[in-house]
Design an enzyme around this catalytic site. Structure first.
Site, short mmCIF file in Angstrom:
data_model
loop_
_atom_site.label_atom_id
_atom_site.label_comp_id
_atom_site.label_asym_id
_atom_site.label_seq_id
_atom_site.Cartn_x
_atom_site.Cartn_y
_atom_site.Cartn_z
N LYS A 1 0.84 -1.20 0.00
CA LYS A 1 0.00 0.00 0.00
C LYS A 1 0.88 1.26 0.00
CE LYS A 1 -3.53 2.33 2.76
NZ LYS A 1 -4.43 2.27 3.89
N GLU B 1 10.52 -4.85 4.50
CA GLU B 1 10.60 -6.27 4.12
C GLU B 1 10.24 -6.44 2.64
OE1 GLU B 1 9.07 -5.03 6.78
OE2 GLU B 1 8.87 -6.52 8.40
N GLY C 1 -4.98 -1.81 5.09
CA GLY C 1 -4.17 -2.93 4.58
C GLY C 1 -4.85 -4.28 4.74
N ARG C 2 -5.35 -4.54 5.94
CA ARG C 2 -5.94 -5.86 6.20
C ARG C 2 -7.34 -6.01 5.61
NH1 ARG C 2 -4.82 -3.02 10.53
NH2 ARG C 2 -6.42 -2.31 11.99
N GLU D 1 -4.88 -7.22 15.10
CA GLU D 1 -4.37 -5.90 14.74
C GLU D 1 -5.50 -4.86 14.91
OE1 GLU D 1 -0.81 -5.35 11.89
OE2 GLU D 1 -2.57 -5.02 10.67
N HIS E 1 -5.95 -33.72 17.32
CA HIS E 1 -4.84 -34.60 17.73
C HIS E 1 -3.68 -33.79 18.28
CE1 HIS E 1 -6.80 -38.10 15.87
NE2 HIS E 1 -7.32 -37.16 15.10
N LYS F 1 9.29 -1.37 14.39
CA LYS F 1 9.84 -0.98 13.09
C LYS F 1 10.92 0.08 13.26
CE LYS F 1 5.85 -1.22 9.97
NZ LYS F 1 4.98 -0.37 9.15
C1 G6Q Z 1 -2.68 -3.87 7.86
C2 G6Q Z 1 -1.46 -3.25 8.31
C3 G6Q Z 1 -0.20 -3.95 7.87
C4 G6Q Z 1 0.21 -3.67 6.44
C5 G6Q Z 1 1.65 -4.14 6.22
C6 G6Q Z 1 2.12 -3.93 4.81
O1 G6Q Z 1 -3.78 -3.44 8.07
O2 G6Q Z 1 -1.46 -1.90 7.96
O3 G6Q Z 1 -0.27 -5.33 8.04
O4 G6Q Z 1 -0.65 -4.29 5.55
O5 G6Q Z 1 2.49 -3.48 7.12
O6 G6Q Z 1 2.05 -2.59 4.48
P1 G6Q Z 1 2.20 -2.13 2.99
O7 G6Q Z 1 1.09 -2.72 2.20
O8 G6Q Z 1 2.17 -0.63 3.02
O9 G6Q Z 1 3.53 -2.66 2.52
#
Ligand code: G6Q
Length: 550
Positions: free
Chosen positions: A206, A212, A267-268, A353, A384, A512
């Site tokens: 996003k 990462e 994001g989620r 989250e 199990h 972070k």
């Molecule tokens: C989700 C969070 C988080 C995000 C990641 C990746 O709601 O904001 O999990 O999706 O940190 O972020 P980017 O899509 O910006 O790389």
């Protein structure tokens, strides 16, 4: 600010809990032979049996009253209407607009966002058809065989879970891969055996600033360019999913190859739009539209059904009931469907989250527990492994069983066995086994009085352990869409009661920030002393041992 605990409804629930805490589900079932009929709901292809909960009609009434008093109805309206329901980030939360299949406008800051949403869907349609039909060719004019999604968190878990959940409908030629971890082993193992000439990379971020993802994306690009491809071939093999065109261009991806989304998509909650591209590549656009339609049908239900007939509201209120009145700390997700094997991991992010918060929406401290720990694995595997603790441990663990009626792979009697196990687990959790029942059973099996006496404590089950059973006809795109939307809205209902902001995630920031400082120290290679003694010690030890092996 008024605490949830100050609400009249909360206090009445407290009293109701104290007065009824010894009530067992066994007695509730005995008192009402039609309890199953009285505690079930159905909408958007999702069936919910919530009869195996420690609730009476009065409990549900009190919970619904609490929801009303906490303005849940108004808060639902506000979210759908594009109000600033995420004030700490100054944003709307309009994932529902992404699957709005009704042709009605959704206005954000005076502008209908629906044409923009549809335009991106149309572009993804064209692109995914080209890749799927073999018209999109790599730099040596070969069709794509492997798609590698590079993203993390919301840009990984949703599409990964959905691609796995719908793997029965996957395109035959396209193998989907997901790389998220900055641990180099993840990308290294993924790229082993892949052919740069036929691999398509999707860089999903996003913000397009996530360390990462950019690290993995750079390594992917290096791997690609180490073949006989050159910079001008990148356009055929790299696409981006992002809100940040500038950063995408700076990375070296042509913005014509970028599928955009917007700040008002968390994001989620982003698998419904551009971040869903891997899902579209895998199952095709037609099925993706069914996925959106399933979610939209659940949105309509959530928006219009009365609180006491509303599936996400009921599920959310039950979580409040167990978390705040029974002291439960966790919630188990047990999908009896192998295709849903990443669903608990996906829900961990969605729920933890969102509702892992200690302050109200205005920043004041909460005085009650908020989001529980969510965990799980598909059944029957869990039986199990950890189900022992769920049946006989000291923690109360409300459980959601999720089960499709039809198998997508009807082999022999597998599905019958799967269903039997699912129903048996919820029955066992609810009924338990009393010492009288055990004694009779052991006596009939020829056990001595001595043996019965010795084993009674070990072999009895307290029962009275709550669960929901969520069923659908079969796990197809539409059902998955409705299922995910159910949980998204459940989480929102809980947050509405606790009066917390489910749409921000400041809790991930501190780590972070510190990681970026420590990374520089590790790269610098000099002994450090600015941290606490443990962190200094760990960094210095790592520096020393890494150098030894260099
Ligand atoms: C989700 C969070 C988080 C995000 C990641 C990746 O709601 O904001 O999990 O999706 O940190 O972020 P980017 O899509 O910006 O790389």
């Amino acid at each position: 600010m008024t605490q949830p605990t100050d609400l009249r409804g909360w206090q009445r629930l407290s009293q109701h809990y104290s007065a009824n805490k010894d009530l067992t589900m066994r007695s509730l079932f005995a008192a009402d032979p039609e309890r199953f009929e009285h505690f079930q709901l159905q909408a958007a292809g999702i069936f919910l049996d919530y009869s195996k909960n420690r609730v009476s009609k009065e409990t549900m009434q009190l919970l619904t009253d609490l929801a009303r008093e906490a303005n849940v109805e108004q808060k639902i309206t506000n979210m759908f209407a594009g109000e600033l329901v995420n004030p700490t980030e100054g944003r709307q939360a309009l994932h529902t607009a992404l699957r709005n299949r009704s042709n009605s406008p959704v206005v954000v800051e005076g502008q209908d966002v629906m044409p923009g949403v549809q335009a991106v869907l149309d572009r993804m349609h064209v692109f995914s058809d080209q890749v799927r039909n073999g018209e999109w060719l790599g730099y040596k004019n070969e069709p794509i065989t492997d798609v590698v999604n590079i993203g993390i968190g919301g840009s990984d878990l949703g599409p990964l879970m959905a691609c796995e959940a719908l793997a029965a409908f996957a395109h035959e030629r396209l193998n989907m891969h997901f790389v998220s971890n900055v641990d180099g082993s993840h990308i290294a193992e993924t790229l082993k055996g892949l052919n740069p000439r036929t691999t398509l990379f999707i860089i999903a971020s996003k913000t397009f600033t996530t360390q990462e993802t950019l690290t993995n994306a750079n390594s992917a690009k290096t791997w690609f360019l180490e073949s006989d491809a050159n910079e001008s071939d990148v356009a055929k093999h790299f696409v981006a999913l992002s809100t940040n065109a500038e950063k995408v261009a700076a990375f070296g991806i042509d913005t014509n190859n970028m599928f955009e989304f917007w700040d008002w998509v968390g994001g989620r909650y982003s698998l419904w739009c551009a971040i869903g591209l891997p899902i579209i590549l895998s199952i095709g656009m037609e099925r993706f539209y069914q996925f959106l339609e399933g979610a939209h049908a659940m949105d309509e239900h959530f928006k219009t059904a009365p609180l006491d007939e509303n599936i996400p509201v009921t599920l959310g209120l039950l979580t409040v009931w167990y978390t705040n009145f029974h002291g439960a700390h966790s919630h188990l997700i047990a999908p009896y469907d192998q295709y849903l094997h990443r669903f608990p991991a996906y829900l961990q992010q969605l729920t933890m989250e969102s509702n892992g918060k200690s302050v109200h929406i205005d920043g004041s401290a909460v005085d009650c527990e908020t989001g529980p720990i969510v965990w799980g694995e598909p059944g029957t595997n869990g039986q199990h492994a950890y189900f022992q603790l769920v049946h006989q441990g000291t923690h109360l663990i409300p459980t959601d069983f999720i089960l499709p009626m039809e198998s997508l792979n009807p082999i022999g009697n597998h599905h019958e066995l799967l269903m039997a196990n699912c129903f048996a687990q919820s029955e066992a959790l609810m009924m338990g086994k009393s010492s009288e029942e055990l004694t009779l059973e052991m006596r009939n099996a020829g056990a001595s009085a001595d043996e019965i006496d010795r084993l009674t404590g070990h072999r009895t089950f307290s029962g009275n352990r709550p669960s929901n059973t969520i069923m659908m006809q079969r796990l197809d795109a539409r059902a998955l869409g409705a299922l995910i939307a159910t949980y998204e809205h459940k989480v929102y209902v809980e947050a509405a009661i606790w009066n917390i902001n489910p749409f921000d995630q400041w809790g991930v920031e501190l780590g972070k920030q510190l990681a970026s400082k420590i990374q520089q120290e590790l790269a610098g290679g000099k002994t450090v002393s600015a941290h606490d003694s443990s962190t200094n010690g760990l960094i210095n030890r790592a520096l020393k041992l890494r150098n030894l092996h260099a």
